[in-house]
Motif scaffolding. Structure first.
Motif, short mmCIF file in Angstrom:
data_model
loop_
_atom_site.label_atom_id
_atom_site.label_comp_id
_atom_site.label_asym_id
_atom_site.label_seq_id
_atom_site.Cartn_x
_atom_site.Cartn_y
_atom_site.Cartn_z
N ALA A 278 0.83 -1.20 0.00
CA ALA A 278 0.00 0.00 0.00
C ALA A 278 0.86 1.25 0.00
CB ALA A 278 -0.93 -0.01 1.22
N ALA A 279 1.97 1.23 0.72
CA ALA A 279 2.87 2.38 0.76
C ALA A 279 3.53 2.60 -0.60
CB ALA A 279 3.93 2.18 1.84
N MET A 280 3.95 1.50 -1.24
CA MET A 280 4.55 1.62 -2.58
C MET A 280 3.58 2.24 -3.57
SD MET A 280 6.42 -2.08 -3.04
CE MET A 280 7.55 -2.72 -1.80
N ASN A 281 2.36 1.76 -3.57
CA ASN A 281 1.39 2.22 -4.56
C ASN A 281 0.80 3.58 -4.23
OD1 ASN A 281 1.69 -0.14 -6.05
ND2 ASN A 281 0.05 -1.20 -4.97
N PRO A 290 3.10 2.19 -12.72
CA PRO A 290 2.09 1.15 -12.51
C PRO A 290 2.07 0.64 -11.07
CG PRO A 290 3.99 0.26 -13.70
CD PRO A 290 4.18 1.75 -13.62
N LYS A 291 0.90 0.17 -10.65
CA LYS A 291 0.76 -0.38 -9.31
C LYS A 291 1.53 -1.70 -9.21
CE LYS A 291 -2.22 2.77 -7.94
NZ LYS A 291 -1.91 3.76 -6.89
N VAL A 292 2.06 -1.96 -8.02
CA VAL A 292 2.78 -3.20 -7.76
C VAL A 292 1.79 -4.19 -7.15
CG1 VAL A 292 4.65 -4.29 -6.48
CG2 VAL A 292 4.94 -1.99 -7.41
N ARG A 352 15.24 -8.42 -12.54
CA ARG A 352 14.15 -7.45 -12.53
C ARG A 352 13.79 -7.07 -11.10
NH1 ARG A 352 10.77 -7.58 -17.33
NH2 ARG A 352 11.48 -9.14 -18.84
N ASN A 353 13.29 -5.83 -10.93
CA ASN A 353 12.74 -5.45 -9.63
C ASN A 353 11.25 -5.78 -9.62
OD1 ASN A 353 11.44 -3.40 -11.08
ND2 ASN A 353 13.00 -1.88 -10.57
N ALA A 354 10.60 -5.51 -8.49
CA ALA A 354 9.19 -5.87 -8.35
C ALA A 354 8.31 -5.17 -9.38
CB ALA A 354 8.71 -5.55 -6.94
N GLU A 355 8.61 -3.91 -9.67
CA GLU A 355 7.80 -3.17 -10.63
C GLU A 355 7.93 -3.75 -12.03
OE1 GLU A 355 8.19 1.20 -12.49
OE2 GLU A 355 7.63 1.20 -10.37
N SER A 356 9.17 -4.07 -12.43
CA SER A 356 9.39 -4.65 -13.75
C SER A 356 8.73 -6.02 -13.87
CB SER A 356 10.90 -4.77 -14.02
OG SER A 356 11.14 -5.47 -15.22
#
Length: 467
Positions: A278-281, A290-292, A352-356
């Motif tokens: 929730a903090a990331m998005n 884009p949302k994770v 890749r990171n979480a977003e990718s």
């Protein structure tokens, strides 16, 4: 003088030996350009449009929609003439040279010539020599060699399952009005039409079985009905194991037959993971990207765990009796579609990171939904993540996706009573299960992998060490 050339179902790669004809894109008598797609087929991996390497006039098609053909079987024949003859017959079909072809058979690997506008050539326009070649003894008789008087228009159907369901019940999709966006015909529309047709048949059967004369006594009616056995069960339905469903069945059976698997599981408190997501998005506003997704975070946790426990990113070479550890993590994720269960693969997930990872999962999921995944996007996985929590279940013992060595299963994240910091609290809890090949590692390694994943779920800050 025209020459009739036969185009056979090509080898579509990835070890595929057969394909099902989903939809013909050309009719007999059409003029086709080099590398123009002529038929849409469904393999055990994906839907593929097959282009014809010859340019000319289609003189015959082999196989009806729904038929399954082996690789190397005839698809169609094309009358190829000189450029002068083609221009004389059809002025717009320029550039069709005698025996000219691209030599390519897959979309995207052709000459890049633009797709020609479909033209219909009168059957009498094909020369006598071409017609004689079509019926020569060494060319099989075509299933459909007659040009229909009316060329049907496109049907608003996306799902191959909907088309197959309509074919199985002899239902003409062009007579239906779709309830989806822009008139799209959905599965519910087809099932409703099937039920309506069944009700109509039942009514006609009841009318036909009504007594002709009212003078028949009740005793005679009871005697007649008692002499005829009545089945209390419905007709048995047989569903062919082919296409995606057949491929899944073969792979699962092989996995159970060859891999000595074992499963361990653990409950984890995912409250902090959900808060981190929730903090990331929520950071950065609309321009933050884009949302994770939760699946993307779990995928990133898996890549970090596989870096610590590389034994689970491996396969077994039975002939050499060797465990082969793989340098890259090609992460598969299970996706349920109308065509069945598929496992798209995120290539080089360890880089890749979480977003990718999330962006790639979104792209592959959309391609799976529309049936446009390529064979390359469905093969080569080294580890699979299975989120069966979307079905509302807590746990499972998943079957390993052969020839991989492990699969992580994730149940639903649900509020449960949990002891947190010495006190009873309501927390977001998830069950994680790891099915692994016991040949590649022992329980200690599998348990260590699963415990690390659970620790990262409970304390996402642990990932900062490996990001």
């Amino acid at each position: 003088m025209p020459q009739v050339l036969e185009f056979k179902l090509p080898d579509l790669g990835e070890g595929l030996t057969e394909a099902e004809i989903v939809r013909w894109l050309v009719e007999v008598g059409d003029v086709v350009a080099i590398d123009q797609p002529v038929v849409e087929v469904e393999t055990a991996k994906a839907m593929v449009e097959v282009p014809c390497p010859y340019g000319g006039v289609v003189t015959a098609r082999f196989g009806e929609e729904g038929a399954e053909l082996p690789v190397g079987a005839p698809l169609l024949t094309v009358a190829v003439g000189s450029a002068e003859e083609d221009r004389a017959e059809v002025p717009s079909a320029a550039g069709v040279a005698e025996t000219e072809s691209s030599g390519n058979v897959l979309v995207g690997y052709g000459t890049g010539a633009p797709r020609a506008r479909r033209r219909r050539v009168r059957p009498e326009a094909i020369s006598a020599s071409a017609a004689a070649a079509v019926v020569a003894p060494d060319v099989p008789r075509p299933v459909s060699a007659v040009v229909p008087e009316v060329v049907p228009g496109p049907v608003a159907v996306v799902s191959p399952l909907v088309r197959k369901l309509a074919r199985q019940h002899d239902l003409d999709l062009r007579q239906l009005t779709g309830s989806g966006p822009d008139g799209l015909i959905l599965r519910a529309d087809v099932e409703s039409a099937i039920r309506a047709a069944a009700d109509g048949k039942a009514g006609r059967a009841a009318a036909a079985s009504a007594p002709i004369s009212p003078a028949v006594s009740a005793t005679a009616q009871v005697s007649a009905s008692a002499s005829v056995p009545v089945s209390s069960s419905a007709a048995v339905e047989r569903i062919p194991l082919r296409g995606v469903r057949g491929a899944v069945a073969d792979k699962l059976a092989r996995s159970r037959r060859e891999i000595p698997d074992a499963t361990c599981w653990v409950d984890a408190d995912a409250t902090e993971l959900m808060a981190a997501r929730a903090a990331m998005n929520g950071a950065g506003g609309p321009s933050a990207g884009p949302k994770v997704s939760v699946l993307a975070l779990l995928a990133r946790i898996c890549t970090a765990a596989l870096a610590r426990f590389p034994e689970l990113n491996s396969t077994v070479d039975l002939e050499a009796r060797e465990i082969v550890r793989l340098p890259a993590v090609h992460l598969g994720f299970a996706a349920q579609t109308e065509r069945g269960l598929v496992v798209p693969v995120v290539r080089d997930a360890q880089a890749r990171n979480a977003e990718s990872i999330g962006v790639e999962i979104g792209r592959l999921t959309e391609a799976a939904r529309t049936g446009t995944l390529t064979p390359a996007e469905l093969t080569g996985g080294t580890f699979t993540l299975n989120n069966y929590g979307v079905f509302g279940v807590d746990g499972s013992t998943p079957i390993i996706n052969h020839p991989e060595a492990a699969m992580l299963g994730v149940g639903r994240i649900v509020a449960k009573p949990w002891v947190h910091r010495g006190e009873l609290a309501v927390r977001q809890v998830v069950q994680l299960s790891l099915t692994f090949d016991h040949r590649v590692c022992d329980g200690g390694t599998a348990g260590g992998f699963l415990r690390y994943v659970a620790d990262c779920v409970e304390q996402p800050a642990l990932l900062l060490r490996t990001l």
